[in-house]
Motif scaffolding. Structure first.
Motif, PDB file in Angstrom:
ATOM      1  N   PRO A 180       0.791  -1.243   0.000  1.00 24.94           N
ATOM      2  CA  PRO A 180       0.000   0.000   0.000  1.00 24.94           C
ATOM      3  C   PRO A 180       0.818   1.286   0.000  1.00 24.94           C
ATOM      4  N   ASP A 181       2.152   1.158   0.057  1.00 22.34           N
ATOM      5  CA  ASP A 181       3.006   2.348   0.040  1.00 22.34           C
ATOM      6  C   ASP A 181       3.008   2.945  -1.368  1.00 22.34           C
ATOM      7  N   THR A 182       2.721   4.237  -1.484  1.00 25.84           N
ATOM      8  CA  THR A 182       2.718   4.900  -2.790  1.00 25.84           C
ATOM      9  C   THR A 182       3.759   6.020  -2.843  1.00 25.84           C
ATOM     10  N   THR A 183       4.742   5.969  -1.942  1.00 26.43           N
ATOM     11  CA  THR A 183       5.742   7.046  -1.894  1.00 26.43           C
ATOM     12  C   THR A 183       6.891   6.813  -2.868  1.00 26.43           C
ATOM     13  N   TRP A 200      -5.029   9.154 -10.795  1.00 24.09           N
ATOM     14  CA  TRP A 200      -6.211   8.684 -10.064  1.00 24.09           C
ATOM     15  C   TRP A 200      -7.447   8.798 -10.948  1.00 24.09           C
ATOM     16  N   PRO A 201      -8.419   7.913 -10.739  1.00 22.88           N
ATOM     17  CA  PRO A 201      -9.713   8.075 -11.417  1.00 22.88           C
ATOM     18  C   PRO A 201     -10.444   9.306 -10.883  1.00 22.88           C
ATOM     19  N   ASN A 202     -11.346   9.816 -11.689  1.00 18.80           N
ATOM     20  CA  ASN A 202     -12.147  10.983 -11.331  1.00 18.80           C
ATOM     21  C   ASN A 202     -12.800  10.797  -9.962  1.00 18.80           C
ATOM     22  N   GLY A 203     -12.627  11.794  -9.103  1.00 20.82           N
ATOM     23  CA  GLY A 203     -13.228  11.766  -7.774  1.00 20.82           C
ATOM     24  C   GLY A 203     -12.306  11.257  -6.684  1.00 20.82           C
ATOM     25  N   TYR A 204     -11.200  10.616  -7.071  1.00 24.83           N
ATOM     26  CA  TYR A 204     -10.294  10.047  -6.076  1.00 24.83           C
ATOM     27  C   TYR A 204      -8.945  10.771  -6.026  1.00 24.83           C
ATOM     28  N   ARG A 208       0.368   4.566 -11.915  1.00 26.12           N
ATOM     29  CA  ARG A 208      -0.734   3.954 -11.174  1.00 26.12           C
ATOM     30  C   ARG A 208      -0.614   2.444 -11.279  1.00 26.12           C
ATOM     31  N   GLU A 209      -1.229   1.749 -10.363  1.00 29.62           N
ATOM     32  CA  GLU A 209      -1.229   0.295 -10.388  1.00 29.62           C
ATOM     33  C   GLU A 209      -2.633  -0.191 -10.068  1.00 29.62           C
ATOM     34  N   VAL A 210      -3.104  -1.160 -10.856  1.00 26.18           N
ATOM     35  CA  VAL A 210      -4.467  -1.647 -10.669  1.00 26.18           C
ATOM     36  C   VAL A 210      -4.448  -3.068 -10.120  1.00 26.18           C
ATOM     37  N   SER A 211      -5.447  -3.346  -9.310  1.00 31.06           N
ATOM     38  CA  SER A 211      -5.660  -4.697  -8.802  1.00 31.06           C
ATOM     39  C   SER A 211      -7.164  -4.935  -8.708  1.00 31.06           C
ATOM     40  N   PHE A 212      -7.540  -6.191  -8.483  1.00 31.07           N
ATOM     41  CA  PHE A 212      -8.946  -6.550  -8.620  1.00 31.07           C
ATOM     42  C   PHE A 212      -9.306  -7.621  -7.591  1.00 31.07           C
ATOM     43  N   GLU A 213     -10.329  -7.343  -6.812  1.00 25.53           N
ATOM     44  CA  GLU A 213     -10.857  -8.351  -5.908  1.00 25.53           C
ATOM     45  C   GLU A 213     -11.861  -9.206  -6.667  1.00 25.53           C
ATOM     46  N   MET A 214     -11.697 -10.527  -6.591  1.00 27.54           N
ATOM     47  CA  MET A 214     -12.572 -11.459  -7.308  1.00 27.54           C
ATOM     48  C   MET A 214     -12.696 -12.751  -6.502  1.00 27.54           C
ATOM     49  N   LEU A 215     -13.809 -13.417  -6.655  1.00 21.46           N
ATOM     50  CA  LEU A 215     -14.006 -14.731  -6.051  1.00 21.46           C
ATOM     51  C   LEU A 215     -13.681 -15.793  -7.089  1.00 21.46           C
ATOM     52  N   ILE A 216     -12.815 -16.737  -6.726  1.00 17.43           N
ATOM     53  CA  ILE A 216     -12.361 -17.774  -7.652  1.00 17.43           C
ATOM     54  C   ILE A 216     -12.592 -19.139  -7.003  1.00 17.43           C
ATOM     55  N   ALA A 217     -13.029 -20.107  -7.812  1.00 17.60           N
ATOM     56  CA  ALA A 217     -13.207 -21.471  -7.310  1.00 17.60           C
ATOM     57  C   ALA A 217     -11.861 -22.194  -7.298  1.00 17.60           C
ATOM     58  N   GLU A 218     -11.606 -22.907  -6.214  1.00 14.62           N
ATOM     59  CA  GLU A 218     -10.330 -23.628  -6.110  1.00 14.62           C
ATOM     60  C   GLU A 218     -10.230 -24.708  -7.177  1.00 14.62           C
ATOM     61  N   THR A 219     -11.295 -25.487  -7.339  1.00 20.21           N
ATOM     62  CA  THR A 219     -11.384 -26.494  -8.402  1.00 20.21           C
ATOM     63  C   THR A 219     -12.830 -26.532  -8.882  1.00 20.21           C
ATOM     64  N   LEU A 226     -16.783  -8.454  -8.725  1.00 20.17           N
ATOM     65  CA  LEU A 226     -15.569  -7.716  -9.039  1.00 20.17           C
ATOM     66  C   LEU A 226     -15.505  -6.398  -8.266  1.00 20.17           C
ATOM     67  N   VAL A 227     -14.339  -6.102  -7.716  1.00 26.81           N
ATOM     68  CA  VAL A 227     -14.032  -4.780  -7.162  1.00 26.81           C
ATOM     69  C   VAL A 227     -12.751  -4.293  -7.823  1.00 26.81           C
ATOM     70  N   VAL A 228     -12.803  -3.103  -8.411  1.00 29.51           N
ATOM     71  CA  VAL A 228     -11.645  -2.491  -9.052  1.00 29.51           C
ATOM     72  C   VAL A 228     -10.900  -1.650  -8.030  1.00 29.51           C
ATOM     73  N   LYS A 229      -9.576  -1.795  -7.997  1.00 31.08           N
ATOM     74  CA  LYS A 229      -8.751  -0.993  -7.089  1.00 31.08           C
ATOM     75  C   LYS A 229      -7.667  -0.281  -7.900  1.00 31.08           C
ATOM     76  N   VAL A 230      -7.479   0.987  -7.612  1.00 30.03           N
ATOM     77  CA  VAL A 230      -6.416   1.765  -8.234  1.00 30.03           C
ATOM     78  C   VAL A 230      -5.523   2.303  -7.123  1.00 30.03           C
ATOM     79  N   ASN A 231      -4.253   2.032  -7.243  1.00 34.93           N
ATOM     80  CA  ASN A 231      -3.275   2.448  -6.218  1.00 34.93           C
ATOM     81  C   ASN A 231      -3.656   1.928  -4.836  1.00 34.93           C
ATOM     82  N   GLY A 232      -4.262   0.739  -4.818  1.00 33.70           N
ATOM     83  CA  GLY A 232      -4.639   0.092  -3.572  1.00 33.70           C
ATOM     84  C   GLY A 232      -5.965   0.520  -2.999  1.00 33.70           C
ATOM     85  N   VAL A 233      -6.650   1.495  -3.644  1.00 38.19           N
ATOM     86  CA  VAL A 233      -7.904   2.032  -3.125  1.00 38.19           C
ATOM     87  C   VAL A 233      -9.082   1.456  -3.922  1.00 38.19           C
ATOM     88  N   PRO A 234     -10.083   0.866  -3.268  1.00 38.58           N
ATOM     89  CA  PRO A 234     -11.276   0.400  -3.991  1.00 38.58           C
ATOM     90  C   PRO A 234     -11.988   1.577  -4.662  1.00 38.58           C
TER      91      PRO A 234
END
Length: 948
Positions: free
Chosen positions: A280-283, A347-351, A380-391, A452-460
């Protein structure tokens, strides 16, 4: 004679679409099938529709021919690049064809309209007057130009985009072919260029242009495309969709820029810039720059590469073999300067601000520059929260925080979109390709949320915005035309646009989204699984995909690749798409489908008279499509069709996409506000419906923010042409009730009434906490009596929602006539949110509005600069002023000025109230004298204040 022409046209149509003249069906034997993959059945129309069902108008409704073509002098764009957009001539590839001054960039139809061959296709039924054979013949573009310089050793001819296929000739020598609408054509013409040159481009139409369906009051909205989908990387919606008619040339032509570029022996291309944050460090940001270096000579070369970035200069020596190509990297592990401290993030608009950097790489041999490339990028760096089935056969599901940049450096794409586990309500999740992957990724404890949750720079990021079906139906996509649309999205509080089916894939679109902080969900050119046809040529499709990935991978706005609209790619394409997005890019999410997969279903798309259903039945998770009707203002309708077709609603309305308005939308307008007696009356009432419905959609998602809603994209936020459906503004930049309703719900600090239970919610979608915020609630009668008043305080935590327990509805339940409920969020003297609802009371309608006197408003300018005008709007009367719309007019021409932005619209001023509004004319045409013009439900229309 006309019957012969008709028969001949049908014969040509059959030959181009592969239709069987014997039984009017299309065979699909040439489409590869799999055992489990559903093949689309929508071939569109097989014969022209019955003439009795065609739309008709109640209105019965100059060529610039080029004889001699002179040599054109290219315009310098930069040190070694020249524009070749001017001086083109267009002609059909047939005997005795006329020669037209061509519009480049532009489509064939754009040229023919600009040269007076056809009337404006966007007006009335003019599109139907244009023959549909424009897309069934070859077209030839020619340009005579003088070589602008002779010093460089290598000259390249660059096409940024043609449609659908082109053969290119220089001085009667074939230099190459371009295939697909989204692939660049770059040709080394060093051995062919002369002092004076003739360039010829033969444009070939798609193999399967199809037959457009024409909407009327006696038809449905049509089949949504057809056989054109077989042709893959093209503008598939130009065959006709339920939001756009068939475009008669299917948008063929040289639709993007043409240029010349000069280099010496060393050529640079395809720079890639990767930014890595230690979240989460953005420095600190680690920046890697890759660039392709080619030695075009027949001898070994030593070259010096010079990288300029963030105010720094880094050099690197490279030795190149003859006729070779290498990818050269500047990495932070080698160059500590590329470890940027305290970077300005995108950053996306509003953030936050969408800060942009620029990087240039030059190549020199013996201290003489050979070539230079430049790219703009955001950190910027993007990440994504998602639910995945193990098998596939396990009940164990893992919610992960997937960071493509970190994962794909050392691992393959982690899951299989073709092997899914179905959850409730049609929602599905993919399965890991390797069971061990679930232990290698960061895991989130909540494994009940599939979305799905989109995260930019660690922020949802709470994603809100809309779909663009197409930027413009005729691909008129200059920056001048496009920028106001993107700016309107930013000002509405939107932060995401979905590039539906890839129809808006061009540089200016991504550039503007970068600048305004708008995230992009990017589809490829491929529509609904099991309904629309599959692209026939996999290699052609993938060649265009790879080119698009390389071309746009540095844009910080672009965060998601998606194979198609509403469905999964067929297996052999899925494999190649996964590989291309992972290896050529590797920094973004490739998601397997635009609905169901970690998403809710798309739709519904029709008007809902009971807005509470958005809260109780629809708001859930992440939705890529949710739509409703949105008829524009009366002033825009008058630009769309002749006076005779404006009222009553008839075929020309339906041709302009009114089909979804024939049911609940029109009936609700009549029942709530009284039966409309004219087009202006209908449009005036429609704006209040538009406002409430669009606000309700977003407020339903607000209510459940992060529990478990995470994103809503309207179907659509932007119109491709003059339309009556699925838009927040009209094609002429006019902001409607839909725009202001959506803008109200998407404001960064927001207070709302939940339509299903009348509870109060507050939302903070910023990165900042606000403490001890005052909530003020008041209710007013039509006679300006205060029926209810209450105050309380609340803390607004960053990126969260909360509920406020107020009991106003119990005290107002027995009110007989409409009343205004007004909610405010106030931080000391600053009003963070002002939101108001007209509620019907026990009457169940707003018909009492029709008995109110018309009010005259007053305005006073309190501050202005070159682009911004602050003014105070005042209601001096004893009557509520309802549904106030502000326009700006040119006093000399008496015409409305568009584009223009006004900070609020379709609001109410109670008697003796005032409100400060802001007019933004940054992108507006200039005038000597401006007028502030008011209209509304019971507003006296006219100019109330002038300014210079």
């Amino acid at each position: 004679m006309k019957y012969f022409i008709l028969l001949f046209s049908i014969f040509i149509l059959i030959s181009h679409t592969g239709l069987s003249a014997q039984n009017n069906v299309v065979t699909n034997d040439n489409i590869k099938k799999t055992d489990t993959f559903p093949i689309g059945k929508n071939y569109g129309l097989s014969v022209p529709q019955d003439s009795a069902t065609l739309p008709y108008s109640r209105f019965d409704s100059l060529y610039t021919i080029i004889d001699n073509q002179s040599y054109h002098k290219p315009i310098r764009l930069s040190e070694k690049e020249y524009c070749l957009n001017q001086g083109w001539v267009l002609t059909a590839d047939e005997i005795y064809a006329k020669r037209y001054k061509a519009t480049v960039p532009g489509t064939v139809l754009t040229t023919l309209v600009n040269q007076g061959e056809y009337e404006d296709p966007y007006f009335g039924l003019n599109m139907m007057k244009i023959p549909d054979d424009l897309c069934r013949k070859n077209w030839i573009y020619t340009l005579k130009f003088k070589s602008p310089e002779k010093s460089s050793k290598n000259v390249f001819l660059n096409f940024q985009g043609i449609n659908y296929m082109a053969d290119v000739f220089l001085n009667n020598i074939s230099i190459g072919r371009i295939e697909g609408a989204f692939k660049k054509g770059i040709f080394n013409i060093s051995s062919h260029i002369r002092d004076e040159n003739e360039l010829k481009v033969i444009i070939y139409p798609p193999n399967n242009p199809g037959i457009p369906h024409e909407q009327s009051a006696r038809t449905s909205y049509g089949p949504n495309g057809g056989v054109l989908c077989l042709d893959g990387p093209t503008f598939i919606s130009s065959e006709g969709w339920d939001w756009m008619p068939g475009i008669r040339d299917r948008n063929i032509g040289i639709w993007q820029d043409v240029s010349l570029s000069y280099t010496d022996d060393i050529r640079l291309s395809d720079m890639q810039i990767i930014t890595d944050l230690n979240l989460p460090d953005t420095t600190q940001a680690l920046v890697t720059v890759n660039v392709d270096v080619s030695n075009l000579s027949s001898k070994r070369q030593k070259t010096t590469l010079l990288l300029h970035i963030a105010g720094m200069q880094i050099s690197k020596q490279v030795e190149m073999s003859p006729q070779s190509k290498q990818t050269i990297s500047f990495t932070p592990s080698t160059y500590s300067e590329l470890c940027l401290n305290n970077p300005k993030l995108w950053w996306p608009n509003g953030y936050g601000e969408p800060h942009l950097y620029e990087a240039t790489v030059s190549a020199s041999v013996n201290k003489v520059q050979s070539d230079k490339v430049k790219e703009r990028f955001g950190i910027r760096e993007v990440s994504f929260e998602m639910l995945i089935a193990e098998t596939p056969d396990s009940d164990k599901h893992v919610r992960v925080d997937y960071n493509p940049l970190q994962w794909l450096q050392n691992n393959p794409y982690p899951w299989n979109n073709g092997i899914r586990v179905n959850l409730s309500d049609g929602i599905s999740i993919p399965t890991f390709t390797d069971k061990s992957f679930c232990s290698k990724m960061p895991v989130i404890k909540d494994n009940t949320n599939p979305y799905l949750v989109v995260k930019v720079n660690g922020v949802p990021i709470f994603c809100r915005g809309g779909n663009w079906g197409m930027d413009d139906a005729m691909k008129k996509v200059s920056r001048l035309k496009m920028e106001p649309y993107i700016k309107l999205h930013k000002e509405a509080g939107f932060n995401m646009i979905r590039n539906w089916a890839g129809e808006s894939t061009e540089k200016v679109f991504f550039d503007l989204c970068d600048e305004y902080g708008i995230l992009v969900w990017n589809d490829f050119w491929y529509s609904t699984l099991g309904f629309n046809l599959e692209p026939e040529d996999k290699d052609l499709f993938m060649d265009n995909v790879k080119d698009v990935i390389v071309r746009y991978r540095n844009h910080p706005s672009l965060i998601i690749w998606c194979p198609r609209n509403e469905g999964y790619a067929r297996p052999e394409l899925e494999t190649e798409l996964v590989e291309a997005t992972s290896k050529i890019d590797g920094t973004r999410l490739y998601i397997g489908s635009s609905r169901y997969l970690n998403l809710r279903s798309s739709g519904p798309w029709d008007y809902k008279p009971n807005e509470s259903v958005y809260f109780t039945q629809i708001a859930e998770g992440f939705s890529t499509e949710l739509g409703t009707m949105a008829v524009p203002l009366a002033s825009s309708m008058k630009k769309m069709m002749s006076e005779a077709d404006l009222w009553p609603i008839g075929d020309v309305w339906y041709y302009h996409d009114f089909y979804f308005g024939k049911w609940g939308y029109s009936a609700t307008i009549d029942s709530l506000y009284g039966e409309a007696v004219s087009m202006p009356d209908f449009c005036k009432k429609a704006q209040l419906i538009n406002y409430n419905s669009h606000r309700a959609m977003f407020e339903a998602w607000n209510k459940k923010l992060w529990k478990n809603t995470s994103g809503l994209l309207l179907w659509m936020s932007h119109p491709a042409w003059p339309s009556t459906v699925w838009q927040t503004y009209s094609w002429d930049y006019e902001t409607t009730g839909a725009y202001y309703g959506a803008k109200k719900a998407c404001e960064p600090f927001h207070i709302q009434m939940n339509a299903h239970d009348y509870t109060i919610a507050v939302v903070n979608t910023t990165n900042h906490n606000r403490k001890n915020i005052l909530i003020e609630m008041k209710a007013y009668s039509l006679s300006n009596e205060v029926l209810y008043s209450e105050r309380t305080n609340i803390d607004l935590n960053a990126n969260s929602r909360d509920s406020v327990h107020l009991s106003f509805i119990e005290k107002l339940r027995n009110t007989n006539v409409p009343y205004l409920l007004r909610l405010k969020l106030i931080d000391e003297e600053e009003i963070l949110s002002l939101n108001e609802y007209w509620l019907t009371g026990k009457s169940g309608t707003y018909r009492s509005f029709n008995d109110l006197p018309y009010t005259g408003l007053e305005a006073k300018i309190i501050y202005q600069n070159d682009n911004l005008i602050y003014f105070k709007l005042y209601n001096p009367t004893s009557t509520p002023a309802i549904g106030i719309k502000i326009k700006v007019v040119d006093i000399e021409t008496e015409k409305e000025i568009l584009p223009v932005s006004v900070s609020d619209g379709y609001f109410t001023l109670m008697p003796q109230e005032e409100r400060i509004l802001i007019i933004d004319q940054t992108l507006s045409p200039k005038a000597n004298l401006y007028g502030i013009y008011t209209e509304g439900y019971n507003i006296q229309t006219g100019i109330i204040q002038t300014y210079k």
